[in-house]
Design a protein around this motif. Structure first.
Motif, mmCIF file in Angstrom:
data_model
loop_
_atom_site.group_PDB
_atom_site.id
_atom_site.type_symbol
_atom_site.label_atom_id
_atom_site.label_comp_id
_atom_site.label_asym_id
_atom_site.label_seq_id
_atom_site.Cartn_x
_atom_site.Cartn_y
_atom_site.Cartn_z
ATOM 1 N N MET A 1 -39.370 -31.880 20.372
ATOM 2 C CA MET A 1 -40.724 -32.467 20.369
ATOM 3 C C MET A 1 -41.742 -31.360 20.140
ATOM 4 O O MET A 1 -41.469 -30.181 20.398
ATOM 5 N N HIS A 2 -42.901 -31.757 19.640
ATOM 6 C CA HIS A 2 -43.990 -30.809 19.451
ATOM 7 C C HIS A 2 -44.779 -30.682 20.762
ATOM 8 O O HIS A 2 -44.622 -31.491 21.681
ATOM 9 N N GLY A 3 -45.648 -29.669 20.808
ATOM 10 C CA GLY A 3 -46.602 -29.559 21.910
ATOM 11 C C GLY A 3 -48.001 -29.414 21.329
ATOM 12 O O GLY A 3 -48.154 -28.975 20.187
ATOM 13 N N PHE A 4 -48.986 -29.783 22.124
ATOM 14 C CA PHE A 4 -50.378 -29.661 21.678
ATOM 15 C C PHE A 4 -51.230 -29.223 22.857
ATOM 16 O O PHE A 4 -51.062 -29.747 23.968
ATOM 17 N N GLY A 5 -52.159 -28.313 22.602
ATOM 18 C CA GLY A 5 -53.138 -27.991 23.646
ATOM 19 C C GLY A 5 -54.087 -29.167 23.842
ATOM 20 O O GLY A 5 -54.752 -29.286 24.866
ATOM 21 N N SER A 6 -54.156 -30.032 22.862
ATOM 22 C CA SER A 6 -54.928 -31.287 22.846
ATOM 23 C C SER A 6 -56.442 -31.075 22.872
ATOM 24 O O SER A 6 -57.149 -31.553 22.000
ATOM 25 N N SER B 1 -42.044 -28.030 16.829
ATOM 26 C CA SER B 1 -40.624 -27.768 17.107
ATOM 27 C C SER B 1 -39.887 -27.329 15.849
ATOM 28 O O SER B 1 -39.942 -28.010 14.819
ATOM 29 N N ASN B 2 -39.169 -26.201 15.942
ATOM 30 C CA ASN B 2 -38.324 -25.764 14.818
ATOM 31 C C ASN B 2 -36.992 -26.518 14.811
ATOM 32 O O ASN B 2 -36.230 -26.408 13.860
ATOM 33 N N GLN B 3 -36.722 -27.257 15.889
ATOM 34 C CA GLN B 3 -35.492 -28.060 15.927
ATOM 35 C C GLN B 3 -35.713 -29.396 15.226
ATOM 36 O O GLN B 3 -34.769 -30.149 14.998
ATOM 37 N N GLY B 4 -36.992 -29.708 14.925
ATOM 38 C CA GLY B 4 -37.324 -31.015 14.340
ATOM 39 C C GLY B 4 -37.594 -32.029 15.428
ATOM 40 O O GLY B 4 -37.277 -31.808 16.602
ATOM 41 N N ILE B 5 -38.190 -33.141 15.017
ATOM 42 C CA ILE B 5 -38.512 -34.211 15.968
ATOM 43 C C ILE B 5 -37.321 -35.171 16.041
ATOM 44 O O ILE B 5 -36.805 -35.587 15.014
ATOM 45 N N PHE C 1 -46.208 -30.150 28.266
ATOM 46 C CA PHE C 1 -45.721 -28.945 27.564
ATOM 47 C C PHE C 1 -46.676 -27.836 27.996
ATOM 48 O O PHE C 1 -47.702 -27.606 27.379
ATOM 49 N N ALA C 2 -46.353 -27.200 29.142
ATOM 50 C CA ALA C 2 -47.275 -26.220 29.726
ATOM 51 C C ALA C 2 -46.733 -24.815 29.482
ATOM 52 O O ALA C 2 -45.562 -24.535 29.771
ATOM 53 N N PRO D 1 -39.066 -38.781 23.433
ATOM 54 C CA PRO D 1 -38.370 -37.662 22.794
ATOM 55 C C PRO D 1 -36.915 -37.597 23.264
ATOM 56 O O PRO D 1 -36.629 -37.847 24.438
ATOM 57 N N SER D 2 -36.003 -37.245 22.344
ATOM 58 C CA SER D 2 -34.579 -37.213 22.725
ATOM 59 C C SER D 2 -34.281 -35.988 23.586
ATOM 60 O O SER D 2 -33.301 -35.954 24.303
#
Ligand code: HEM
Length: 487
Positions: free
Chosen positions: A191-196, A217-221, A111-112, A185-186
């Motif tokens: 899906m969420h993203g993380f800078g980690s 994600s505002n669409q949900g997981i 997720f860049a 992820p579907s």
């Protein structure tokens, strides 16, 4: 609309693009087929090396809108005023497979995000997981080799993956996430993203803070089981994203941060710069700072998505790196990869070019051209090509020392040496995650692990079971039962 004339790359009209020039109707081709040669020669060079990891991906443009000013924490210009908008380009990817592999692999997702800020590009090159398999970069090539196809058969080989993990207990936390019900992820929208990594912020007073980015994600997981994923077309996640944006159903994410002070970092029991560990949200609450929306597809996949070049070293004043060992290596690795994969002037391509003026003393290299994004300058035009010089008053660029990051003190009596981290606690956070899961989630996790681990040697199985048991005895018991059912 007037007809467009087909031309050579130098703009000369082409009179026949179906028939080569030959000596007689049935004769051989002649040397004056220079237009055919140009076509074939260019075709030979159509491919650039694919990314060594994250080769399969898809990208889109959008906007980041700041909802909370961060001026108390950072001087970064794009984080100052509520409502401020920054253009972004985002590329999602899988990690291990080649360009034509499936979007539905059980694999982390890249997720860049490239923020085109007025002080240069800030790239947040993260994944869909808050942690990673490794805490030391020297292991990265070994890890990736173990996840790629078997060098002899060129087939996926789960036994090799588990052999790596059995020898690297620091991977247990991320491996538990990967094998869980969240492992596939579907779609990229769900899906969420993380800078980690921990990154740093610094403010106008020269105070430094450590920061982790969370993109929710505002669409949900939504995730898939192995069986559901196997039924889907390999390009499905790409298609889902492109079509959603074309329909005007713009996916969006809530951007959040966790912040830690320098004192909290010094006092922390768990190393806050260890990429295999999270920062507990009970101690470091996440709070919203903005919204990320994707609202425009690329016009040309190769020019934009394939040639996109993200680098964790693309930082802007007010945002810096941290002592995270993995991040430190990534500061070097990505631009090095771009020089090999795309070329020394990758940053001049429209998708990579900053949307603010770029002035430096770098010159030449393959494809040093006219950069339309930089007001059409050619290779920095005729300006002086060395520094220092006596021409600052004629517009030659000078550094901006007032934007320097505050100095970073070393901890205690720091010694420069290889620090052995094998005795670290690799188990508590993995166990905590396991204990959070429902019975159904535990069943999916241990069954996914057993699918691969059952193919490994007895000693790899024993080492992995010992790791699971240290995380939680019930974790080991359930994996053992699932292996027994398969052998
Ligand atoms: C020492 C550790 C690592 C090394 C040496 C490394 C190296 C690389 C390299 C060489 C590429 C290909 C770059 C290109 O050709 O453009 C890449 C891509 C990528 N890496 Fe890493 N990586 C590391 C760790 C990580 C971690 C921890 C994350 C996430 C938290 C991550 C996320 C990504 C993403 C998202 C991409 C694809 C970027 C894009 O879409 O173009 N990597 N990595």
């Amino acid at each position: 609309m007037s007809k467009k004339i087909l031309t050579t790359s130098a703009g000369a009209p082409i009179v026949d693009d179906n028939n080569s020039i030959s000596a007689g109707e049935r004769g051989p081709l002649t040397f004056d087929n220079h237009q055919v040669f140009e076509k074939l020669a260019h075709f030979n060079r159509e491919r650039i090396p694919e990314r060594v990891v994250h080769a399969r991906g898809t990208g889109a443009y959008g906007t980041f809108t700041l909802s909370k000013s961060l001026k108390d924490h950072t001087i970064a210009q794009f984080l100052q005023q509520e409502g401020q908008k920054t253009a972004v380009f985002v590329r999602f990817s899988t990690v291990g497979g080649g360009q034509d592999s499936s979007d539905y692999a059980r694999d982390p997702r890249g997720f860049a995000i490239k923020f085109y800020t007025e002080q240069g590009n800030f790239d947040l090159v993260g994944n869909n997981t808050p942690v990673f398999f490794l805490s030391d970069p020297s292991k990265f090539p070994d890890f990736i080799h173990s996840q790629k196809k078997n060098p002899k058969t060129n087939l996926p080989d789960p036994a090799r993956m588990f052999e790596f993990w059995a020898n690297h207990p620091q991977s247990l936390h991320q491996m538990t996430i990967l094998m869980s019900d969240r492992g596939i992820p579907s779609s990229y929208r769900h899906m969420h993203g993380f800078g980690s990594h921990a990154l740093s912020f610094w403010n106008a007073q020269g105070e430094r803070f450590w920061v982790k980015w969370h993109i929710k994600s505002n669409q949900g997981i939504q995730c898939l089981s192995n069986a559901e994923a196997a039924k889907l077309p390999p390009h499905g996640a790409q298609q889902d994203l492109v079509e959603a944006i074309d329909r005007g159903e713009y996916p969006s994410w809530t951007v959040k941060l966790q912040i830690m002070t320098q004192t909290q970092a010094q006092d922390a029991e768990t190393n806050p710069f260890d990429l295999t560990k999270i920062w507990p949200q009970s101690d470091f609450p996440v709070f919203e700072i903005g919204q990320l929306e994707l609202n425009r597809n690329v016009e040309n996949y190769f020019a934009e998505t394939e040639q996109a070049a993200f680098a964790p070293s693309n930082l802007v004043p007010g945002i810096g790196a941290s002592p995270d060992k993995m991040l430190q290596a990534r500061l070097l690795a990505y631009q090095d990869a771009h020089r090999y994969r795309i070329g020394a002037n990758a940053s001049q391509l429209p998708v990579n070019a900053a949307k603010c003026p770029v002035h430096h003393y770098q010159r030449d290299g393959a494809m040093a051209g006219m950069c339309p994004m930089q007001g059409g300058d050619i290779n920095q035009d005729s300006s002086v090509n060395f520094y220092p010089n006596d021409r600052a008053d004629q517009g030659s660029p000078v550094p901006a020392p007032e934007l320097a990051a505050p100095p970073l003190p070393l901890l205690g009596e720091a010694w420069v040496k290889a620090h052995d981290t094998s005795a670290e606690d690799h188990y508590t956070q993995a166990g905590n995650l396991f204990r959070l899961m429902s019975d159904e989630q535990k069943q999916q996790l241990t069954s996914n692990i057993a699918d691969g681990l059952a193919q490994a040697t007895a000693s790899v199985q024993a080492d992995m079971l010992e790791q699971f048991s240290k995380a939680d005895p019930d974790y080991a018991k359930k994996v053992q039962t699932a292996i027994n059912e398969r052998t």
